[in-house]
Design a protein around this motif. Structure first.
Motif, short mmCIF file in Angstrom:
data_model
loop_
_atom_site.label_atom_id
_atom_site.label_comp_id
_atom_site.label_asym_id
_atom_site.label_seq_id
_atom_site.Cartn_x
_atom_site.Cartn_y
_atom_site.Cartn_z
N VAL A 42 0.85 -1.18 0.00
CA VAL A 42 0.00 0.00 0.00
C VAL A 42 0.89 1.24 0.00
O VAL A 42 1.74 1.39 0.89
N ALA A 43 0.72 2.12 -1.00
CA ALA A 43 1.48 3.36 -1.06
C ALA A 43 0.88 4.35 -0.07
O ALA A 43 -0.33 4.61 -0.10
N LEU A 44 1.73 4.86 0.82
CA LEU A 44 1.24 5.75 1.88
C LEU A 44 1.99 7.07 1.89
O LEU A 44 3.19 7.11 1.62
N ASP A 45 1.27 8.14 2.26
CA ASP A 45 1.90 9.42 2.55
C ASP A 45 2.10 9.49 4.07
O ASP A 45 1.77 8.55 4.80
N GLU A 46 2.60 10.62 4.55
CA GLU A 46 2.94 10.72 5.98
C GLU A 46 1.72 10.51 6.88
O GLU A 46 1.78 9.76 7.85
N ARG A 47 0.60 11.16 6.58
CA ARG A 47 -0.60 11.04 7.41
C ARG A 47 -1.11 9.60 7.44
O ARG A 47 -1.38 9.05 8.50
N ARG A 48 -1.21 9.00 6.28
CA ARG A 48 -1.71 7.62 6.20
C ARG A 48 -0.74 6.66 6.88
O ARG A 48 -1.16 5.72 7.54
N PHE A 49 0.56 6.89 6.71
CA PHE A 49 1.57 6.05 7.34
C PHE A 49 1.39 6.04 8.86
O PHE A 49 1.38 4.98 9.49
N GLU A 50 1.23 7.23 9.44
CA GLU A 50 1.05 7.33 10.89
C GLU A 50 -0.18 6.55 11.34
O GLU A 50 -0.15 5.88 12.37
N THR A 51 -1.27 6.63 10.59
CA THR A 51 -2.49 5.89 10.94
C THR A 51 -2.24 4.39 10.92
O THR A 51 -2.61 3.68 11.85
N HIS A 52 -1.62 3.90 9.86
CA HIS A 52 -1.39 2.46 9.72
C HIS A 52 -0.47 1.92 10.81
O HIS A 52 -0.73 0.86 11.38
N VAL A 53 0.59 2.66 11.12
CA VAL A 53 1.53 2.19 12.14
C VAL A 53 0.92 2.27 13.54
O VAL A 53 1.05 1.34 14.33
N ALA A 54 0.23 3.37 13.82
CA ALA A 54 -0.29 3.58 15.18
C ALA A 54 -1.53 2.75 15.49
O ALA A 54 -1.74 2.36 16.64
N ARG A 55 -2.36 2.46 14.49
CA ARG A 55 -3.66 1.86 14.77
C ARG A 55 -3.76 0.37 14.44
O ARG A 55 -4.76 -0.26 14.76
N SER A 56 -2.76 -0.20 13.78
CA SER A 56 -2.83 -1.61 13.37
C SER A 56 -2.27 -2.54 14.44
O SER A 56 -1.23 -2.27 15.02
N ASP A 57 -2.97 -3.63 14.68
CA ASP A 57 -2.44 -4.68 15.55
C ASP A 57 -1.54 -5.63 14.78
O ASP A 57 -0.81 -6.42 15.37
N LEU A 58 -1.59 -5.58 13.46
CA LEU A 58 -0.72 -6.40 12.62
C LEU A 58 0.65 -5.73 12.52
O LEU A 58 0.74 -4.50 12.57
N PRO A 59 1.70 -6.50 12.31
CA PRO A 59 2.99 -5.88 12.01
C PRO A 59 2.86 -5.09 10.71
O PRO A 59 2.15 -5.51 9.79
N VAL A 60 3.50 -3.94 10.64
CA VAL A 60 3.54 -3.14 9.42
C VAL A 60 4.98 -3.19 8.92
O VAL A 60 5.90 -2.78 9.63
N ILE A 61 5.14 -3.71 7.70
CA ILE A 61 6.46 -3.82 7.08
C ILE A 61 6.54 -2.72 6.03
O ILE A 61 5.73 -2.69 5.09
N ALA A 62 7.49 -1.80 6.19
CA ALA A 62 7.57 -0.63 5.32
C ALA A 62 8.84 -0.62 4.49
O ALA A 62 9.92 -0.93 4.98
#
Length: 144
Positions: A42-62
């Protein structure tokens, strides 16, 4: 009943509670009704990145990359195959460092491609340069 996990939608960034045993059943977002897992980074910008990292219980691999970077272009198909093979056990995201310099500065990224694994909103692992799929798989297995 299994534990429920928070999963951020790759389309609308809505946060969904999904029973862990239903992750592989093709869950859809409660907000936009699209698939929560596409098998693609998933291509993310700064705002979306922060949401995915902060709110996901799954590991986020960037994967932090840039279009002009040769090693980043070499990493792209490896990262795409990992996303296809390892979702829904992790969310795979790509961040263009030229379009999002704030993230690079915040994480101290000095070279690309830079790979990071996040768990619980925090950096759990990182790697500079091209990596193989085994490294990404080991992160998902360890953090999942």
């Amino acid at each position: 009943m299994s534990e429920a996990l928070h999963v951020v939608c790759p389309h609308c960034d809505g946060v969904n509670r999904i029973p862990a045993d239903k992750l592989s059943a093709g869950p859809k977002c409660g907000r936009c009704h699209k698939a929560l897992f596409t098998g693609e980074p998933v291509a993310l910008d700064e705002r979306r990145f922060e949401t995915h990292v902060a709110r996901s219980d799954l590991p986020v691999i960037a994967d932090f990359w840039a279009a002009w970077c040769g090693p980043c272009r070499a990493m792209a198909p490896i990262f795409e195959r990992a996303a296809a093979g390892l979702e829904p056990h992790a969310r795979f995201v790509k961040v263009d460092v030229d379009a999002n310099p704030q993230i690079s500065a915040k994480l101290g990224i000095r070279g690309i491609p830079a790979l990071f694994a996040f768990k619980g909103g925090k950096v759990a692992a990182s790697h500079s340069g091209v990596a193989d799929a085994a490294l990404l798989k080991s992160w998902v297995e360890r953090l999942g």
